[in-house]
Design a protein around this motif. Structure first.
Motif, short mmCIF file in Angstrom:
data_model
loop_
_atom_site.label_atom_id
_atom_site.label_comp_id
_atom_site.label_asym_id
_atom_site.label_seq_id
_atom_site.Cartn_x
_atom_site.Cartn_y
_atom_site.Cartn_z
N ILE A 77 4.75 -2.21 6.95
CA ILE A 77 4.28 -2.32 5.56
C ILE A 77 5.06 -3.22 4.68
O ILE A 77 4.48 -4.06 3.91
N SER A 105 0.34 4.24 -0.89
CA SER A 105 -0.08 5.32 -0.23
C SER A 105 0.07 5.49 1.14
O SER A 105 0.02 6.77 1.83
N LYS A 106 0.45 4.21 1.59
CA LYS A 106 0.45 4.52 3.31
C LYS A 106 1.97 4.56 3.80
O LYS A 106 2.47 4.79 4.83
N GLN A 118 0.98 -1.19 0.11
CA GLN A 118 -0.10 -0.09 -0.27
C GLN A 118 0.84 1.08 0.12
O GLN A 118 1.13 1.73 1.09
N GLU A 174 8.77 6.22 12.26
CA GLU A 174 8.08 6.44 10.92
C GLU A 174 8.94 5.23 9.88
O GLU A 174 8.16 4.67 9.09
N LYS A 222 5.71 6.16 4.23
CA LYS A 222 6.15 7.57 4.62
C LYS A 222 7.21 7.79 3.90
O LYS A 222 8.34 7.43 4.35
N HIS A 257 7.28 1.86 10.86
CA HIS A 257 6.03 1.92 10.17
C HIS A 257 6.23 1.50 8.79
O HIS A 257 5.32 0.60 8.18
N ASN A 258 7.26 1.83 8.09
CA ASN A 258 7.46 1.55 6.61
C ASN A 258 7.69 0.01 6.49
O ASN A 258 7.54 -0.69 5.77
#
Length: 97
Positions: A75, A57-58, A55, A68, A60, A71-72
């Motif tokens: 994903i 779009s999610k 995704q 951050e 960063k 977070h990546n």
């Protein structure tokens, strides 16, 4: 699918070649291999191999802080799981500057 042995030329690719390849395909602003610590380019690479499984779009892309980066990488791990890629991602090593 052919397997790649440890003596394959791919294992002897230099940093400059890797950076040039990434600049040409994904992120022109990349200056050095260590700049991959955000995880964003890894997400782009997996999405180009397995289209639609990350995704984007999610992701960063301008990540500056460790949370951050994590977070990546979450994903990225989700994309690995979706594609049944059984590889452990050493987030701690990859996300350090």
């Amino acid at each position: 699918m052919a397997t790649v042995g440890m003596m394959n030329e791919a294992y002897f690719t230099g940093r400059k070649e890797i950076v040039a390849w990434i600049q040409g395909k994904y992120q022109p602003s990349l200056q050095k291999v260590e700049d991959l610590h955000t995880g964003a380019v890894y997400c782009q690479i997996i999405d180009s191999i397995y289209p639609g499984t990350v995704q984007l779009s999610k992701v960063k892309f301008n990540a500056k802080q460790e949370h951050e980066f994590l977070h990546n990488f979450k994903i990225l791990q989700a994309a690995f799981a979706k594609n049944k890629l059984d590889r452990h991602i050493e987030v701690e090593k990859l996300s350090k500057k």
